[in-house]
Design a protein around this motif. Structure first.
Motif, PDB file in Angstrom:
ATOM      1  N   SER A 138      41.355  28.825  12.285  1.00 19.70           N
ATOM      2  CA  SER A 138      42.154  28.912  13.512  1.00 19.70           C
ATOM      3  C   SER A 138      43.408  28.055  13.454  1.00 19.70           C
ATOM      4  CB  SER A 138      41.309  28.493  14.729  1.00 19.70           C
ATOM      5  OG  SER A 138      41.129  27.081  14.794  1.00 19.70           O
ATOM      6  N   TYR A 139      43.372  26.942  12.721  1.00 22.55           N
ATOM      7  CA  TYR A 139      44.562  26.082  12.707  1.00 22.55           C
ATOM      8  C   TYR A 139      45.516  26.387  11.547  1.00 22.55           C
ATOM      9  CZ  TYR A 139      42.188  22.554   9.569  1.00 22.55           C
ATOM     10  OH  TYR A 139      41.565  21.880   8.547  1.00 22.55           O
ATOM     11  N   THR A 140      45.280  27.519  10.862  1.00 24.35           N
ATOM     12  CA  THR A 140      46.218  27.925   9.818  1.00 24.35           C
ATOM     13  C   THR A 140      46.851  29.281  10.116  1.00 24.35           C
ATOM     14  OG1 THR A 140      44.304  28.731   8.558  1.00 24.35           O
ATOM     15  CG2 THR A 140      45.195  26.578   7.959  1.00 24.35           C
ATOM     16  N   GLU A 141      46.683  29.767  11.341  1.00 27.64           N
ATOM     17  CA  GLU A 141      47.292  31.028  11.729  1.00 27.64           C
ATOM     18  C   GLU A 141      47.739  30.985  13.184  1.00 27.64           C
ATOM     19  OE1 GLU A 141      44.705  34.423  11.794  1.00 27.64           O
ATOM     20  OE2 GLU A 141      43.137  33.381  12.896  1.00 27.64           O
ATOM     21  N   PHE A 142      48.589  31.931  13.544  1.00 28.94           N
ATOM     22  CA  PHE A 142      49.054  32.034  14.924  1.00 28.94           C
ATOM     23  C   PHE A 142      49.223  33.510  15.268  1.00 28.94           C
ATOM     24  CE2 PHE A 142      52.536  32.016  18.149  1.00 28.94           C
ATOM     25  CZ  PHE A 142      51.831  31.367  19.159  1.00 28.94           C
ATOM     26  N   LYS A 143      48.441  33.945  16.250  1.00 30.01           N
ATOM     27  CA  LYS A 143      48.481  35.336  16.720  1.00 30.01           C
ATOM     28  C   LYS A 143      48.331  36.337  15.574  1.00 30.01           C
ATOM     29  CE  LYS A 143      51.058  34.538  20.992  1.00 30.01           C
ATOM     30  NZ  LYS A 143      52.231  34.897  21.814  1.00 30.01           N
ATOM     31  N   GLY A 144      47.351  36.069  14.695  1.00 29.45           N
ATOM     32  CA  GLY A 144      47.039  36.991  13.625  1.00 29.45           C
ATOM     33  C   GLY A 144      47.866  36.822  12.363  1.00 29.45           C
ATOM     34  N   ASN A 145      48.892  35.995  12.422  1.00 28.95           N
ATOM     35  CA  ASN A 145      49.738  35.760  11.255  1.00 28.95           C
ATOM     36  C   ASN A 145      49.296  34.470  10.557  1.00 28.95           C
ATOM     37  OD1 ASN A 145      51.783  35.558   9.339  1.00 28.95           O
ATOM     38  ND2 ASN A 145      53.269  34.728  10.800  1.00 28.95           N
ATOM     39  N   ARG A 146      48.688  34.600   9.375  1.00 29.54           N
ATOM     40  CA  ARG A 146      48.281  33.413   8.627  1.00 29.54           C
ATOM     41  C   ARG A 146      49.430  33.024   7.708  1.00 29.54           C
ATOM     42  NH1 ARG A 146      43.852  31.247   8.543  1.00 29.54           N
ATOM     43  NH2 ARG A 146      42.740  33.107   9.235  1.00 29.54           N
ATOM     44  N   CYS A 147      50.127  31.968   8.090  1.00 31.59           N
ATOM     45  CA  CYS A 147      51.278  31.526   7.303  1.00 31.59           C
ATOM     46  C   CYS A 147      50.966  30.264   6.513  1.00 31.59           C
ATOM     47  CB  CYS A 147      52.494  31.296   8.205  1.00 31.59           C
ATOM     48  SG  CYS A 147      52.382  29.840   9.260  1.00 31.59           S
ATOM     49  N   ALA A 148      49.730  29.818   6.569  1.00 35.29           N
ATOM     50  CA  ALA A 148      49.347  28.601   5.847  1.00 35.29           C
ATOM     51  C   ALA A 148      47.888  28.699   5.437  1.00 35.29           C
ATOM     52  CB  ALA A 148      49.559  27.369   6.723  1.00 35.29           C
ATOM     53  N   MET A 149      47.518  27.857   4.497  1.00 35.89           N
ATOM     54  CA  MET A 149      46.119  27.714   4.078  1.00 35.89           C
ATOM     55  C   MET A 149      45.740  26.242   4.233  1.00 35.89           C
ATOM     56  SD  MET A 149      44.625  30.604   2.914  1.00 35.89           S
ATOM     57  CE  MET A 149      43.562  30.324   1.476  1.00 35.89           C
ATOM     58  N   PRO A 150      44.465  25.967   4.483  1.00 38.90           N
ATOM     59  CA  PRO A 150      44.035  24.569   4.628  1.00 38.90           C
ATOM     60  C   PRO A 150      43.881  23.886   3.277  1.00 38.90           C
ATOM     61  CG  PRO A 150      42.163  26.041   4.869  1.00 38.90           C
ATOM     62  CD  PRO A 150      43.375  26.919   4.717  1.00 38.90           C
ATOM     63  N   MET A 151      44.341  22.646   3.193  1.00 35.82           N
ATOM     64  CA  MET A 151      44.153  21.854   1.977  1.00 35.82           C
ATOM     65  C   MET A 151      43.545  20.514   2.359  1.00 35.82           C
ATOM     66  SD  MET A 151      46.904  20.938  -0.999  1.00 35.82           S
ATOM     67  CE  MET A 151      46.821  19.277  -1.673  1.00 35.82           C
ATOM     68  N   LEU A 152      42.237  20.497   2.472  1.00 34.91           N
ATOM     69  CA  LEU A 152      41.438  19.358   2.913  1.00 34.91           C
ATOM     70  C   LEU A 152      41.567  19.151   4.420  1.00 34.91           C
ATOM     71  CD1 LEU A 152      42.110  16.769   0.070  1.00 34.91           C
ATOM     72  CD2 LEU A 152      40.314  18.512   0.186  1.00 34.91           C
ATOM     73  N   ALA A 153      40.608  18.422   4.983  1.00 40.36           N
ATOM     74  CA  ALA A 153      40.586  18.214   6.431  1.00 40.36           C
ATOM     75  C   ALA A 153      40.404  16.745   6.770  1.00 40.36           C
ATOM     76  CB  ALA A 153      39.455  19.033   7.061  1.00 40.36           C
TER      77      ALA A 153
END
Length: 443
Positions: A138-153
């Motif tokens: 959920s925190y790597t996309e906005f309104k269905g557009n995934r413009c990022a990937m998670p790299m560690l949390a």
């Protein structure tokens, strides 16, 4: 990874303008291909914010990537914070891959195109997105557009000084804010002049990692409604948390508390107040375990989920999660090379585990979390458990970036010392956020 303090409203507005400029300035970037290229060669630029010891960890994984892909050279730019990254993207094609410490930019970067959409290549290359939890996705996309990937949390919980707790007669950490306050009162000591000598828990909002975002999960407090407008005044959890925090500040005494807090060491120095024993219990992220190992080796401490508000014990075990996010600049001239690097850093199990072990951050894929190579101390395991708990929460993506959080945080920081009408104050925060949203999104 160290969670950045919330951006000022002006900085958020400037970032939005820069990102919009980046969208047009980087319009000459190349496109992804319809099928994955079988042979790749060239140079890809990678901008990240880490420095010193942590930058060496990143470089070691980049070195592994170059061994696996000998025809690809990675031009690494370390020590580049979000402001520098945004400016570079705005000027065109200097950045291929950008790593940010803030999930707060995702809504902004996804909506205006500063980071290009990854939906196509994720589907093309059959990336297994089920490796990531719904919260992380959920925190790597906005309104269905995934413009990022998670790299560690980053995951937040409670640190407690075992020696001090045992001396006060406590064998377990608190599970509710009421228990936290009772224990903290007993752990607090005073100098002969009445000033604070040691503090059981510092409730000062804005100190170290004490922020609304990190406290919200303790009462299931919500930030935004489905339409993106503010839910702060209508989410009862916020009022519960504010009333508890304000009453506790008043009980200690704002002036006395402020004097003590102002004399404490910097958060990321060896003089961190928890590490020196000046504060017995503290909210912090999993990365603190690495700082303690380096700066306070003799500290006998434990970790636990952060206590919940007294009426929300069903939420215990959860907490706040955020993380580094990594994307490809709209103006990248080498998007396929950039995607190969990004995919390696975010989906290759050995790479993720090596990063997690070196940086002491929480891995974001199921395979990395289950890897026998992952170094897990008893204190670090707490944060792995929180990250997979059903009650873990994050802050939602918004075109305002961190602006909506900043508006609320500014109000709370003032309220703790000045007081006033909570209901009216929260409604004023709603209006400020909603007005900013209307301005950002237009009619």
């Amino acid at each position: 990874m160290k969670h950045s303090s919330l951006l000022a409203a002006a900085a958020v507005a400037a970032a939005a303008a820069l990102a919009l400029a980046g969208c047009s300035g980087g319009s000459g970037g190349s496109s992804f291909q319809d099928s994955a290229p079988s042979d790749q060669s060239g140079t890809v630029s990678f901008w990240h914010f880490f420095s010193d010891r942590e930058a060496k960890v990143i470089q070691s994984v980049v070195d592994d990537f170059e061994k696996k892909y000998p025809k690809i050279k990675v031009d690494v730019h370390s020590g580049q914070d979000d402001e520098k990254l945004q400016k570079a993207i705005a000027t065109g094609s200097k950045v291929d891959v950008g790593l940010s410490y803030s999930t707060d930019i995702v809504g902004n970067f996804c909506s205006n195109g500063a980071f290009r959409s990854l939906n196509k290549v994720i589907e093309r290359d059959k990336v297994d997105m089920s490796q990531f939890s719904d919260t992380v996705k959920s925190y790597t996309e906005f309104k269905g557009n995934r413009c990022a990937m998670p790299m560690l949390a980053d995951v937040y919980g409670l640190y407690y000084n075992k020696k001090l707790l045992q001396a006060a007669g406590f064998t377990e950490p608190p599970k509710t804010l009421g228990e936290l306050e009772t224990m903290a009162d007993k752990l607090t000591t005073f100098n002969p002049d009445g000033s604070i000598k040691t503090l059981g828990f510092n409730p000062t909002m804005g100190w170290y990692e004490n922020s609304a975002a990190h406290y919200g999960p303790a009462a299931g407090a919500e930030w935004l409604k489905a339409d993106g407008t503010s839910a702060i005044s209508s989410s009862p959890g916020w009022k519960e948390l504010i009333e508890w925090q304000k009453a506790y500040v008043d009980k200690i005494g704002w002036d006395k508390l402020n004097t003590f807090t102002s004399g404490l060491g910097q958060e990321f120095s060896a003089d961190n107040a928890f590490q020196t024993g000046q504060v017995a219990m503290n909210m912090d992220g999993e990365y603190r375990t690495a700082f303690i190992d380096d700066q306070a080796k003799g500290l006998d401490y434990g970790t636990a989920p952060f206590p919940t508000a007294d009426g929300h014990t069903d939420l215990y075990g959860g907490g706040y999660i955020t993380g580094n996010i990594i994307g490809i600049s709209k103006g990248s001239k080498n998007p396929e090379l950039a995607w190969t690097l990004l995919k390696y850093l975010t989906t290759d199990t050995d790479a993720i585990v090596k990063l997690a072990n070196g940086l002491k951050n929480v891995p974001t894929t199921k395979d990395a979390l289950a890897s026998p190579k992952l170094e897990v101390s008893q204190q670090f395991k707490t944060f792995l458990d929180i990250s997979s708990n059903k009650n873990v929460m994050t802050t939602p993506a918004s075109p305002l970036g961190a602006g909506y959080q900043n508006s609320f945080q500014d109000w709370w920081n003032k309220y703790q010392s000045q007081g006033g009408d909570i209901d009216a104050g929260l409604k004023s925060v709603d209006k400020q956020i909603d007005d900013a949203l209307a301005l950002a999104t237009g009619p």
